[in-house]
Write a protein that holds these residues in place. Structure first.
Motif, PDB file in Angstrom:
ATOM      1  N   GLN A  49     -61.723 -54.910   2.739  1.00 37.52           N
ATOM      2  CA  GLN A  49     -62.399 -56.193   2.918  1.00 37.52           C
ATOM      3  C   GLN A  49     -63.726 -56.241   2.179  1.00 37.52           C
ATOM      4  N   GLN A  50     -64.371 -55.080   2.024  1.00 34.92           N
ATOM      5  CA  GLN A  50     -65.656 -55.003   1.323  1.00 34.92           C
ATOM      6  C   GLN A  50     -65.486 -54.735  -0.171  1.00 34.92           C
ATOM      7  N   ASN A  51     -64.218 -54.673  -0.615  1.00 28.92           N
ATOM      8  CA  ASN A  51     -63.892 -54.409  -2.012  1.00 28.92           C
ATOM      9  C   ASN A  51     -64.467 -53.075  -2.493  1.00 28.92           C
ATOM     10  N   ASN A  52     -64.488 -52.100  -1.603  1.00 32.20           N
ATOM     11  CA  ASN A  52     -64.978 -50.758  -1.915  1.00 32.20           C
ATOM     12  C   ASN A  52     -63.751 -49.885  -2.191  1.00 32.20           C
ATOM     13  N   ILE A  53     -63.304 -49.929  -3.437  1.00 29.19           N
ATOM     14  CA  ILE A  53     -62.024 -49.332  -3.826  1.00 29.19           C
ATOM     15  C   ILE A  53     -61.992 -47.820  -3.597  1.00 29.19           C
ATOM     16  N   GLY A  54     -63.020 -47.117  -4.012  1.00 27.28           N
ATOM     17  CA  GLY A  54     -63.038 -45.667  -3.888  1.00 27.28           C
ATOM     18  C   GLY A  54     -62.969 -45.207  -2.445  1.00 27.28           C
ATOM     19  N   ALA A  55     -63.770 -45.822  -1.599  1.00 25.02           N
ATOM     20  CA  ALA A  55     -63.779 -45.453  -0.182  1.00 25.02           C
ATOM     21  C   ALA A  55     -62.460 -45.830   0.482  1.00 25.02           C
ATOM     22  N   ARG A  56     -61.871 -46.952   0.069  1.00 25.18           N
ATOM     23  CA  ARG A  56     -60.568 -47.345   0.608  1.00 25.18           C
ATOM     24  C   ARG A  56     -59.530 -46.289   0.266  1.00 25.18           C
ATOM     25  N   GLY A  57     -59.517 -45.861  -0.987  1.00 20.65           N
ATOM     26  CA  GLY A  57     -58.569 -44.840  -1.417  1.00 20.65           C
ATOM     27  C   GLY A  57     -58.752 -43.532  -0.662  1.00 20.65           C
ATOM     28  N   ALA A  58     -60.004 -43.155  -0.438  1.00 19.35           N
ATOM     29  CA  ALA A  58     -60.283 -41.920   0.300  1.00 19.35           C
ATOM     30  C   ALA A  58     -59.785 -42.030   1.744  1.00 19.35           C
ATOM     31  N   ALA A  59     -60.004 -43.169   2.370  1.00 19.60           N
ATOM     32  CA  ALA A  59     -59.565 -43.371   3.756  1.00 19.60           C
ATOM     33  C   ALA A  59     -58.040 -43.368   3.848  1.00 19.60           C
ATOM     34  N   ILE A  60     -57.383 -44.006   2.897  1.00 22.92           N
ATOM     35  CA  ILE A  60     -55.917 -44.006   2.887  1.00 22.92           C
ATOM     36  C   ILE A  60     -55.407 -42.586   2.649  1.00 22.92           C
ATOM     37  N   GLY A  61     -56.065 -41.866   1.764  1.00 19.61           N
ATOM     38  CA  GLY A  61     -55.689 -40.475   1.526  1.00 19.61           C
ATOM     39  C   GLY A  61     -55.811 -39.629   2.781  1.00 19.61           C
ATOM     40  N   LYS A  62     -56.855 -39.878   3.550  1.00 22.06           N
ATOM     41  CA  LYS A  62     -57.039 -39.148   4.813  1.00 22.06           C
ATOM     42  C   LYS A  62     -55.910 -39.489   5.782  1.00 22.06           C
ATOM     43  N   ALA A  63     -55.551 -40.763   5.871  1.00 19.91           N
ATOM     44  CA  ALA A  63     -54.459 -41.174   6.764  1.00 19.91           C
ATOM     45  C   ALA A  63     -53.146 -40.527   6.335  1.00 19.91           C
ATOM     46  N   ILE A  64     -52.883 -40.503   5.038  1.00 26.67           N
ATOM     47  CA  ILE A  64     -51.660 -39.878   4.521  1.00 26.67           C
ATOM     48  C   ILE A  64     -51.650 -38.392   4.870  1.00 26.67           C
ATOM     49  N   ASN A  65     -52.766 -37.740   4.689  1.00 25.63           N
ATOM     50  CA  ASN A  65     -52.863 -36.311   4.991  1.00 25.63           C
ATOM     51  C   ASN A  65     -52.571 -36.037   6.467  1.00 25.63           C
ATOM     52  N   ILE A  66     -53.107 -36.864   7.340  1.00 26.13           N
ATOM     53  CA  ILE A  66     -52.867 -36.683   8.774  1.00 26.13           C
ATOM     54  C   ILE A  66     -51.393 -36.885   9.102  1.00 26.13           C
ATOM     55  N   VAL A  67     -50.784 -37.910   8.508  1.00 23.82           N
ATOM     56  CA  VAL A  67     -49.366 -38.176   8.785  1.00 23.82           C
ATOM     57  C   VAL A  67     -48.498 -37.043   8.249  1.00 23.82           C
ATOM     58  N   GLU A  68     -48.733 -36.639   6.990  1.00 25.41           N
ATOM     59  CA  GLU A  68     -47.887 -35.613   6.375  1.00 25.41           C
ATOM     60  C   GLU A  68     -48.172 -34.208   6.904  1.00 25.41           C
ATOM     61  N   SER A  69     -49.432 -33.820   6.851  1.00 22.41           N
ATOM     62  CA  SER A  69     -49.789 -32.433   7.169  1.00 22.41           C
ATOM     63  C   SER A  69     -49.984 -32.194   8.659  1.00 22.41           C
ATOM     64  N   GLY A  70     -50.181 -33.250   9.409  1.00 21.95           N
ATOM     65  CA  GLY A  70     -50.368 -33.103  10.843  1.00 21.95           C
ATOM     66  C   GLY A  70     -49.113 -33.484  11.604  1.00 21.95           C
ATOM     67  N   LEU A  71     -48.832 -34.768  11.640  1.00 17.13           N
ATOM     68  CA  LEU A  71     -47.735 -35.272  12.460  1.00 17.13           C
ATOM     69  C   LEU A  71     -46.366 -34.804  11.961  1.00 17.13           C
ATOM     70  N   GLN A  72     -46.115 -34.959  10.670  1.00 18.09           N
ATOM     71  CA  GLN A  72     -44.800 -34.623  10.136  1.00 18.09           C
ATOM     72  C   GLN A  72     -44.550 -33.112  10.178  1.00 18.09           C
ATOM     73  N   GLN A  73     -45.570 -32.336   9.844  1.00 21.07           N
ATOM     74  CA  GLN A  73     -45.413 -30.878   9.850  1.00 21.07           C
ATOM     75  C   GLN A  73     -45.265 -30.326  11.266  1.00 21.07           C
TER      76      GLN A  73
END
Length: 139
Positions: A49-73
Motif C-alpha cells: 500500500q505504501q509502494n515500498n517494493i523492497g520491503a514488500r519483497g522482503a516480507a513476502i520472502g519471510k512469509a515464504i520461508n516460514i511456510v516452506e522451512s517451518g510449516l511444510q518441513q
C-alpha cells in the motif's frame, strides 16, 4: 539510524521470541509459525500500500520461508497420512501464490494466503486442549 531505545526494544523483543520458542510445546511452535507467516503477510500488504517494493519483497520472502522451512518441513507425511499430504500440497500452493503476489504486486493474493493461514491457525488452536490432554496422559 535507530535510537538506542528502539534498539533496546528490538533486542528485548528478540529475546522474548527466543524465550517463547525455547519453552514452547511442539503444538505451540506451529501456532507461532502461523502467526509469524500471517504477520509477515500483513507487513507485505502494508508495504504494498505504501509502494515500498523492497520491503514488500522482503516480507513476502519471510512469509515464504516460514511456510516452506517451518510449516511444510514440520509435516510428518508418513504418520500424518492423507492430511499431511493435503497440507503439503496446500503449503506448496501458498508458496506459489505468495511468489505470484510479489511478481504481480497483487494484494488480493496476499489476502487469499492470509485467509488460508488464518483458517489453519484457527483449527490448530482449536485442537490445543485435546493435544494438552494427550500430552498429559503420555507423561
Amino acid at each position: 539510524m535507530y535510537s538506542q531505545g528502539q534498539a533496546g526494544a528490538n533486542a528485548y523483543a528478540r529475546v522474548g521470541v527466543q524465550t517463547g520458542v525455547m519453552g514452547a510445546s511442539p503444538h505451540r511452535l506451529i501456532v507461532m509459525l502461523y502467526q509469524g507467516a500471517r504477520q509477515a503477510i500483513a507487513q507485505a500488504r502494508m508495504h504494498q500500500q505504501q509502494n515500498n517494493i523492497g520491503a514488500r519483497g522482503a516480507a513476502i520472502g519471510k512469509a515464504i520461508n516460514i511456510v516452506e522451512s517451518g510449516l511444510q518441513q514440520a509435516l510428518n507425511k508418513e504418520a500424518g497420512g492423507e492430511i499431511a499430504q493435503r497440507l503439503d500440497a496446500l503449503y506448496s500452493y501458498m508458496t506459489r501464490r505468495l511468489l505470484e503476489a510479489n511478481l504481480k504486486q497483487d494484494e488480493k493474493m496476499l489476502v487469499e494466503v492470509d485467509d488460508l493461514l488464518a483458517t489453519l491457525e484457527e483449527a490448530w488452536v482449536g485442537i490445543g486442549p485435546e493435544v494438552a490432554q494427550m500430552t498429559a496422559a503420555a507423561v
